[in-house]
Structures are given as C-alpha cells and as structure tokens.
Design a protein around this motif. Structure first.
Motif, short mmCIF file in Angstrom:
data_model
loop_
_atom_site.label_atom_id
_atom_site.label_comp_id
_atom_site.label_asym_id
_atom_site.label_seq_id
_atom_site.Cartn_x
_atom_site.Cartn_y
_atom_site.Cartn_z
N ARG A 120 -22.43 -3.28 -26.79
CA ARG A 120 -22.45 -4.68 -26.37
C ARG A 120 -21.16 -5.06 -25.65
O ARG A 120 -21.17 -5.80 -24.66
CB ARG A 120 -22.66 -5.56 -27.61
N LEU A 121 -20.02 -4.53 -26.14
CA LEU A 121 -18.74 -4.82 -25.50
C LEU A 121 -18.71 -4.26 -24.08
O LEU A 121 -18.24 -4.94 -23.15
CB LEU A 121 -17.60 -4.21 -26.32
N SER A 122 -19.22 -3.04 -23.89
CA SER A 122 -19.24 -2.45 -22.56
C SER A 122 -20.13 -3.25 -21.61
O SER A 122 -19.79 -3.44 -20.43
CB SER A 122 -19.72 -1.00 -22.63
N GLN A 123 -21.25 -3.75 -22.10
CA GLN A 123 -22.13 -4.56 -21.26
C GLN A 123 -21.47 -5.88 -20.88
O GLN A 123 -21.60 -6.34 -19.74
CB GLN A 123 -23.44 -4.81 -22.00
N LEU A 124 -20.75 -6.50 -21.82
CA LEU A 124 -20.06 -7.75 -21.51
C LEU A 124 -18.94 -7.52 -20.49
O LEU A 124 -18.74 -8.32 -19.58
CB LEU A 124 -19.49 -8.35 -22.80
N LEU A 125 -18.21 -6.40 -20.65
CA LEU A 125 -17.16 -6.10 -19.69
C LEU A 125 -17.74 -5.82 -18.30
O LEU A 125 -17.15 -6.19 -17.29
CB LEU A 125 -16.35 -4.90 -20.18
N ALA A 143 -10.34 -5.61 -17.01
CA ALA A 143 -11.64 -5.44 -17.67
C ALA A 143 -12.19 -4.03 -17.43
O ALA A 143 -12.79 -3.42 -18.33
CB ALA A 143 -12.63 -6.49 -17.18
N GLY A 144 -11.98 -3.52 -16.22
CA GLY A 144 -12.43 -2.15 -15.94
C GLY A 144 -11.70 -1.13 -16.78
O GLY A 144 -12.29 -0.15 -17.27
N LEU A 145 -10.40 -1.32 -16.98
CA LEU A 145 -9.64 -0.39 -17.82
C LEU A 145 -10.14 -0.43 -19.26
O LEU A 145 -10.25 0.62 -19.92
CB LEU A 145 -8.15 -0.75 -17.77
N ALA A 146 -10.44 -1.62 -19.76
CA ALA A 146 -10.99 -1.72 -21.11
C ALA A 146 -12.35 -1.04 -21.21
O ALA A 146 -12.65 -0.36 -22.21
CB ALA A 146 -11.10 -3.20 -21.52
N GLN A 147 -13.16 -1.17 -20.18
CA GLN A 147 -14.48 -0.53 -20.19
C GLN A 147 -14.36 0.99 -20.13
O GLN A 147 -15.08 1.71 -20.81
CB GLN A 147 -15.30 -1.04 -19.01
N VAL A 148 -13.43 1.48 -19.32
CA VAL A 148 -13.21 2.93 -19.25
C VAL A 148 -12.74 3.47 -20.59
O VAL A 148 -13.19 4.53 -21.05
CB VAL A 148 -12.19 3.25 -18.14
N SER A 188 -13.32 2.24 -23.55
CA SER A 188 -14.45 2.22 -24.48
C SER A 188 -15.39 3.39 -24.23
O SER A 188 -15.86 4.05 -25.17
CB SER A 188 -15.20 0.90 -24.36
N ALA A 189 -15.66 3.67 -22.96
CA ALA A 189 -16.55 4.79 -22.63
C ALA A 189 -15.93 6.13 -23.00
O ALA A 189 -16.61 7.04 -23.49
CB ALA A 189 -16.89 4.76 -21.14
N ARG A 190 -14.62 6.28 -22.78
CA ARG A 190 -13.94 7.52 -23.13
C ARG A 190 -13.97 7.74 -24.64
O ARG A 190 -14.14 8.87 -25.11
CB ARG A 190 -12.50 7.49 -22.63
N THR A 202 -16.86 16.99 -17.72
CA THR A 202 -16.94 16.47 -16.35
C THR A 202 -16.87 14.94 -16.33
O THR A 202 -16.17 14.35 -15.50
CB THR A 202 -18.24 16.95 -15.68
N GLN A 203 -17.58 14.31 -17.25
CA GLN A 203 -17.56 12.85 -17.31
C GLN A 203 -16.17 12.33 -17.69
O GLN A 203 -15.71 11.32 -17.16
CB GLN A 203 -18.59 12.36 -18.32
N LEU A 204 -15.49 13.01 -18.60
CA LEU A 204 -14.14 12.60 -18.97
C LEU A 204 -13.19 12.71 -17.78
O LEU A 204 -12.30 11.87 -17.59
CB LEU A 204 -13.63 13.45 -20.14
N SER A 205 -13.37 13.75 -16.97
CA SER A 205 -12.53 13.89 -15.77
C SER A 205 -12.81 12.75 -14.79
O SER A 205 -11.88 12.19 -14.19
CB SER A 205 -12.81 15.24 -15.10
N GLU A 206 -14.07 12.37 -14.63
CA GLU A 206 -14.40 11.24 -13.75
C GLU A 206 -13.78 9.95 -14.27
O GLU A 206 -13.25 9.14 -13.48
CB GLU A 206 -15.92 11.11 -13.64
N HIS A 207 -13.84 9.72 -15.57
CA HIS A 207 -13.23 8.52 -16.15
C HIS A 207 -11.71 8.53 -15.98
O HIS A 207 -11.10 7.47 -15.83
CB HIS A 207 -13.60 8.41 -17.63
N ARG A 208 -11.12 9.71 -16.03
CA ARG A 208 -9.67 9.79 -15.84
C ARG A 208 -9.28 9.34 -14.44
O ARG A 208 -8.31 8.57 -14.26
CB ARG A 208 -9.20 11.22 -16.08
#
Length: 319
Positions: A130-135, A185-190, A192-194, A259-265
């Motif tokens: 829910r937090l990621s969706q709000l961000l 907000a994007g940094l917080a979302q990244v 959370s996803a990481r 691979t996804q972690l590298s993309e988030h980095r």
C-alpha cells in the motif's frame, strides 16, 4: 454384341483425383530484423525515447559549455546557452502535447516496476504494498504538477500567459519543489522495493540450500541403491528429478532478483542526481551551482536514456 459392349462400358472404373504429395512442407516466416537506423528511428518516434534523447543532448551541451567555457567567445557562449534553453522549452512543449493526447490516462513513470527485462520474466517482483502504491500516486501527481507549472512558466516568459513577474517566479518555484519532492518519493519507493526483493531473495536462497542438501542425500542413497528395495530406488529417482527442477527454478529466480536489484541501484542514482538538481533550484543554492547542476543533470539524463533504450529494445523483442 450389344450386351457385351454394354458390359465393357459399365466395367470402366471412375476417374479418381490425383494423389496428394506424401510430405507437406511448412515454410516458417522469419522475423523481421531491424537495422540500427530503424531501431533508432522507432526509439525517437516514441515519446519517452524522444524526451530522453533531447534531455541527454540538453545536459551534455550544458556540461560541455561549463567545462569548455573559456574556449568559446562571449557571443557564441550566449548563443549556445540559448540552444540549451530552446531544448528545455521544446521538451516541455512536447511533454505537454503528449499529455494532452493521452488524456485522461497519461503514462507516468512513477512506478519503478514498469521497466521490463528478460530476467524479470523468470522472477516476478512481489506485489507492491500500500505504501508503494501511495508513493507511486504521489510521484505521478507531482510529475503532473511539475509539467504544468513548467509550461505555464514558459508561456509566461514568452508573453503567452498574462502572469505578473511575481506570479511567474512562484510558478517556477512550484515546479522546482514538485520535482524535489517527487525525487524524494521515488527514493522512498525504491528503498521499499529493494527491501521486498532482499526478503524474497533470502527466502528463495534458503529453499535452494535446503533442496540442495536433500538432493545430496538422495544422491548418496542412489549410489547405494543395491542395498535397498527396487521400489525405494524408483521413488528416490522421482524425488531427485523433482528436486533438480526446483533448484533450477530457484536459481533462475535468484538471477532475476539480482538483475532487478541492479536496475533499482541505477534508478536510485538517477533519483539522487535529480534530487540534487532540484534542491539547488528550489533552495537557491549558490555553492558550485553550475558545476553541481551540470554534472547532476548529465548523470540523470544518461541513466534515463539508457533505461528508455533498454525498455524500447525489450518491447521490440516481445513483438
């Protein structure tokens, strides 16, 4: 004689159609191979790719002007600065046109799960919280505010919008603060996803290690299958095959997560650069302003261009 001729006429078998060939050949249509020029043309025809290319050109030229300022005459330097401003204005107008042509659902890049890759097909990311969706919603809203305020500021400077100089300055400041908060907000979302990807990776690794230990035990008893019953040997062989398949899937999942972690980095680096650029504009910082903004701009634009190109290439492979 008449009867015999009638019998001969009746004895003639009917004519049959010719037999079909014994082998039917299927001709496979080869996929169309695009040249580099065609791929670039399609990339620039897309709104995201066009904006990424113009932004990279804009900030590369701005950095070049900063690094080679002494190599240009004053008049040429002013003209090149005008080109940079014209590129920025063109990007704003094209973004506004794209927004108007895609209403009521404009495509924003607020979610970091939009990018596609081959490895992601092997390991689907966890469903956003829910937090990621709000961000994501907050980033989309702030992107819209920044886009509209940027164009309103541009129209005011061109004399197309009846705004006072004070109101024009406020609109420009609103755009800067919207970009700054969107980057935060994007940094917080990244982050959370990481965290979710790390948790999924740890659970997958534990399952893979447990399955590998179980497989080693089965291989040990398989080596001594002469001491056991035939039914037990068949059951161990079936279990061994199932474990090997599970381990293969889990290893593929771990590669996809890496691979996804590298993309988030890289996404985090891009957002940090955008945040630094927006902070200098919003807070009117003067310490090494041109140097920091030039390097931050070209860093963010380069990563964004690479991400857009990878998404474009993945979409072409999917067709």
């Amino acid at each position: 004689m008449a009867a015999s001729s009638a019998d001969k006429t009746q004895a003639v078998p009917p004519t049959l159609p010719p037999a079909l060939p014994g082998v039917t050949k299927f001709v496979h249509v080869q996929p169309t191979v695009l040249t580099t020029r065609q791929r670039v043309r399609r990339f620039l025809r897309d709104a995201e790719g066009r904006d990424a290319a113009l932004r990279l050109l804009q900030y590369t030229l701005r950095l070049s002007l900063y690094l080679r300022k002494s190599a240009f005459t004053r008049s040429l330097h002013v003209r090149l600065l005008a080109v940079v401003s014209a590129l920025a204005a063109l990007r704003r107008l094209l973004a506004l046109h794209h927004l108007a042509s895609t209403l009521p659902f404009p495509p924003f890049q607020g979610s970091i799960n939009d990018s596609s890759s081959t490895a992601r097909k092997a390991a689907q990311p966890p469903s956003p919280s829910r937090l990621s969706q709000l961000l994501s919603l907050l980033r989309s809203t702030l992107d819209l505010v920044a886009l509209l305020s940027d164009n309103l500021y541009l129209f005011s400077r061109l004399g197309l919008a009846p705004l006072s100089p004070r109101t024009t300055a406020r609109v420009d400041k609103l755009s800067d603060y919207a970009a700054l908060v969107a980057a935060l907000a994007g940094l917080a979302q990244v982050q959370s996803a990481r965290a979710k990807l790390y948790d999924l990776g740890r659970r997958t690794r534990r399952r893979a290690v447990a399955d590998e230990k179980r497989l080693e035990e089965l291989e040990f008893w398989e080596a001594r299958k002469g001491e056991g019953k035939a039914g037990d040997a068949v059951e161990r062989a079936s279990e061994e095959k199932r474990l090997r398949e599970r381990i293969r899937v889990e290893r593929r999942t771990l590669r996809g997560l890496r691979t996804q972690l590298s993309e988030h980095r890289w996404e985090r680096v891009r957002l940090v650069a955008e945040g630094v650029f927006a902070a200098y504009d919003a807070l009117d910082l003067e310490t090494a302003s041109e140097s920091v903004k030039s390097w931050a701009g070209v860093t963010s634009a380069s990563i964004e261009f690479l991400q857009a190109w990878l998404r474009h290439s993945a979409s072409l492979r999917a067709k």
